[in-house]
Structures are given as C-alpha cells and as structure tokens.
Motif scaffolding. Structure first.
Motif, PDB file in Angstrom:
ATOM      1  N   UNK A   1      13.667   6.901  64.262  1.00 57.38           N
ATOM      2  CA  UNK A   1      13.138   5.479  64.974  1.00 57.38           C
ATOM      3  C   UNK A   1      13.866   5.065  65.898  1.00 57.38           C
ATOM      4  N   UNK A   2      13.239   4.020  66.707  1.00 57.80           N
ATOM      5  CA  UNK A   2      13.915   3.480  67.759  1.00 57.80           C
ATOM      6  C   UNK A   2      13.592   1.713  67.155  1.00 57.80           C
ATOM      7  N   UNK A   3      14.545   0.881  67.716  1.00 57.42           N
ATOM      8  CA  UNK A   3      14.528  -0.408  67.393  1.00 57.42           C
ATOM      9  C   UNK A   3      14.383  -1.416  68.313  1.00 57.42           C
ATOM     10  N   UNK A   4      13.855  -2.515  67.999  1.00 57.44           N
ATOM     11  CA  UNK A   4      13.453  -3.546  69.207  1.00 57.44           C
ATOM     12  C   UNK A   4      14.298  -4.776  68.412  1.00 57.44           C
ATOM     13  N   UNK A   5      14.925  -5.384  68.966  1.00 54.28           N
ATOM     14  CA  UNK A   5      15.583  -6.761  68.413  1.00 54.28           C
ATOM     15  C   UNK A   5      14.713  -7.920  69.361  1.00 54.28           C
ATOM     16  N   UNK A   6      14.177  -8.981  68.573  1.00 61.65           N
ATOM     17  CA  UNK A   6      13.863 -10.366  69.295  1.00 61.65           C
ATOM     18  C   UNK A   6      14.481 -10.995  68.089  1.00 61.65           C
ATOM     19  N   UNK A   7      14.335 -12.457  68.711  1.00 60.36           N
ATOM     20  CA  UNK A   7      14.735 -13.539  68.187  1.00 60.36           C
ATOM     21  C   UNK A   7      13.658 -14.042  67.323  1.00 60.36           C
ATOM     22  N   UNK A   8      13.515 -14.275  66.225  1.00 60.26           N
ATOM     23  CA  UNK A   8      12.529 -15.199  65.242  1.00 60.26           C
ATOM     24  C   UNK A   8      12.543 -16.513  65.591  1.00 60.26           C
ATOM     25  N   UNK A   9      11.409 -17.193  65.148  1.00 57.59           N
ATOM     26  CA  UNK A   9      11.301 -18.572  65.211  1.00 57.59           C
ATOM     27  C   UNK A   9      12.360 -19.460  64.599  1.00 57.59           C
ATOM     28  N   UNK A  10      13.058 -18.747  63.490  1.00 60.02           N
ATOM     29  CA  UNK A  10      14.175 -19.440  63.024  1.00 60.02           C
ATOM     30  C   UNK A  10      15.517 -19.263  63.811  1.00 60.02           C
TER      31      UNK A  10
ATOM     32  N   UNK B   1      17.064 -16.402  64.362  1.00 64.07           N
ATOM     33  CA  UNK B   1      17.926 -15.373  63.762  1.00 64.07           C
ATOM     34  C   UNK B   1      17.146 -14.035  64.436  1.00 64.07           C
ATOM     35  N   UNK B   2      18.073 -12.912  64.462  1.00 70.45           N
ATOM     36  CA  UNK B   2      17.299 -11.687  64.837  1.00 70.45           C
ATOM     37  C   UNK B   2      16.675 -11.061  64.087  1.00 70.45           C
ATOM     38  N   UNK B   3      15.383 -10.456  64.604  1.00 68.07           N
ATOM     39  CA  UNK B   3      14.223  -9.844  63.656  1.00 68.07           C
ATOM     40  C   UNK B   3      14.325  -8.335  64.494  1.00 68.07           C
TER      41      UNK B   3
ATOM     42  N   UNK C   1       4.187   3.296  66.284  1.00 67.95           N
ATOM     43  CA  UNK C   1       3.958   2.365  65.088  1.00 67.95           C
ATOM     44  C   UNK C   1       5.340   1.821  64.543  1.00 67.95           C
ATOM     45  N   UNK C   2       5.103   0.380  64.618  1.00 70.69           N
ATOM     46  CA  UNK C   2       6.224  -0.250  64.104  1.00 70.69           C
ATOM     47  C   UNK C   2       5.878  -0.201  62.483  1.00 70.69           C
ATOM     48  N   UNK C   3       6.914   0.426  61.883  1.00 70.81           N
ATOM     49  CA  UNK C   3       6.769   0.887  60.589  1.00 70.81           C
ATOM     50  C   UNK C   3       7.568  -0.220  59.545  1.00 70.81           C
ATOM     51  N   UNK C   4       8.735  -0.526  59.897  1.00 74.48           N
ATOM     52  CA  UNK C   4       9.485  -1.411  58.980  1.00 74.48           C
ATOM     53  C   UNK C   4      10.440  -2.472  59.966  1.00 74.48           C
ATOM     54  N   UNK C   5      11.018  -3.221  59.217  1.00 79.04           N
ATOM     55  CA  UNK C   5      11.809  -4.471  60.031  1.00 79.04           C
ATOM     56  C   UNK C   5      12.970  -4.830  58.933  1.00 79.04           C
ATOM     57  N   UNK C   6      14.005  -5.352  59.635  1.00 77.14           N
ATOM     58  CA  UNK C   6      15.056  -6.229  58.636  1.00 77.14           C
ATOM     59  C   UNK C   6      15.085  -7.426  59.526  1.00 77.14           C
TER      60      UNK C   6
ATOM     61  N   UNK D   1      18.463 -13.048  58.968  1.00 78.48           N
ATOM     62  CA  UNK D   1      18.301 -14.111  57.841  1.00 78.48           C
ATOM     63  C   UNK D   1      18.499 -13.376  56.362  1.00 78.48           C
ATOM     64  N   UNK D   2      17.902 -12.516  56.137  1.00 80.82           N
ATOM     65  CA  UNK D   2      17.830 -11.678  54.899  1.00 80.82           C
ATOM     66  C   UNK D   2      18.156 -10.192  55.024  1.00 80.82           C
ATOM     67  N   UNK D   3      19.282  -9.834  55.395  1.00 84.23           N
ATOM     68  CA  UNK D   3      19.792  -8.672  55.636  1.00 84.23           C
ATOM     69  C   UNK D   3      19.789  -7.345  54.472  1.00 84.23           C
TER      70      UNK D   3
END
Length: 138
Positions: free
Chosen positions: A56-65, A67-69, A79-84, A87-89
């Motif tokens: 997989x490759x990752x893309x980090x963005x800031x959520x509305x909160x 925090x990193x999404x 296809x984006x399959x999953x995320x962490x 805020x909820x590691x």
C-alpha cells in the motif's frame, strides 16, 4: 468468523476478524472525494482484529478535527482500502464497499450531516452536524 476486503485489482487485502465495532456514514467533503460518492461508508475495527496483506501507499491529510487522517491505497489500482487516524490510533477504518462478504453494512451513525447531499434521505440513526463529538441532530 472473518471478512475480507480488497482493492479493485485484488493485490491489497484486509482480513477482519469478527463483526466491525461500528459502521459509520460520513458526508464530509474529504470522504466524498475519497469514495467518489455522495458519502463515505466505513467499517471500524480495533487494529488487532485486522490483518493487511499486499503493498500500500499512504496519503496523510488533516481531518476536520485537525488530527492526521492516514489513508492507505493500492499503488496499482488506486483503491483506498483502509485508514487510521491520529485521534483514534488503535482503530482501523475499512471501506465498506470493498468487502465481498460483510453481511450487514447498515451504519450506526451519520456524521457531517451538515454536508449531506439534499437529495439523500437521512437514515433513522443518530446523526451529527459535524463529527460524533458535535451537536447531535437526531
């Protein structure tokens, strides 16, 4: 019982043990873009219940909160399959549409309903104006 989600080409997979802790419908602009749809639908598990295989490759963005999404996608089919989330590691979100065998994908709550498409009827579930810590609409 386990359920398997996979990307479009099948190279990236997530095996999830048991039923998800929750299924959440999100109407935020970022989930709409991530899913290419009117909303995102995620099945949430504790991290230890999920086994990821493939590259997989990752893309980090800031959520509305603020925090990193962190989104993980297949480098072959995108296809984006999953995320962490920062805020909820300990949790992992899996794109509900990527499961071949998840029997019931009805969400337990809806978030960012202030951004819901007007033509989309709200479900009879707890609904929040923004994130789940914001004002509950119903």
């Amino acid at each position: 019982m386990s359920h398997t989600a996979s990307c479009g080409c099948g190279q990236l997979k997530a095996r999830c043990d048991g039923a998800p802790d929750s299924i959440v419908q999100c109407h935020c602009a970022d989930c709409k873009k991530r899913s290419g749809s009117a909303f995102g639908l995620g099945a949430y598990y504790q991290g230890e219940a999920v086994t990821i295989t493939g590259v997989s490759q990752r893309y980090i963005r800031k959520a509305a909160s603020g925090a990193d999404f962190i989104q993980f996608f297949c480098p072959n089919c995108a296809t984006t399959l999953y995320w962490t989330t920062e805020r909820h590691p300990s949790g992992v979100g899996i794109a509900a549409g990527a499961f071949d065998d998840l029997p019931d994908t009805e969400p337990v709550r809806s978030v960012f309903d202030n951004n819901r498409c007007a033509w989309l009827e709200p479900l009879k579930i707890p609904t929040f104006r923004k994130g789940r810590d914001s004002e509950q609409i119903r």
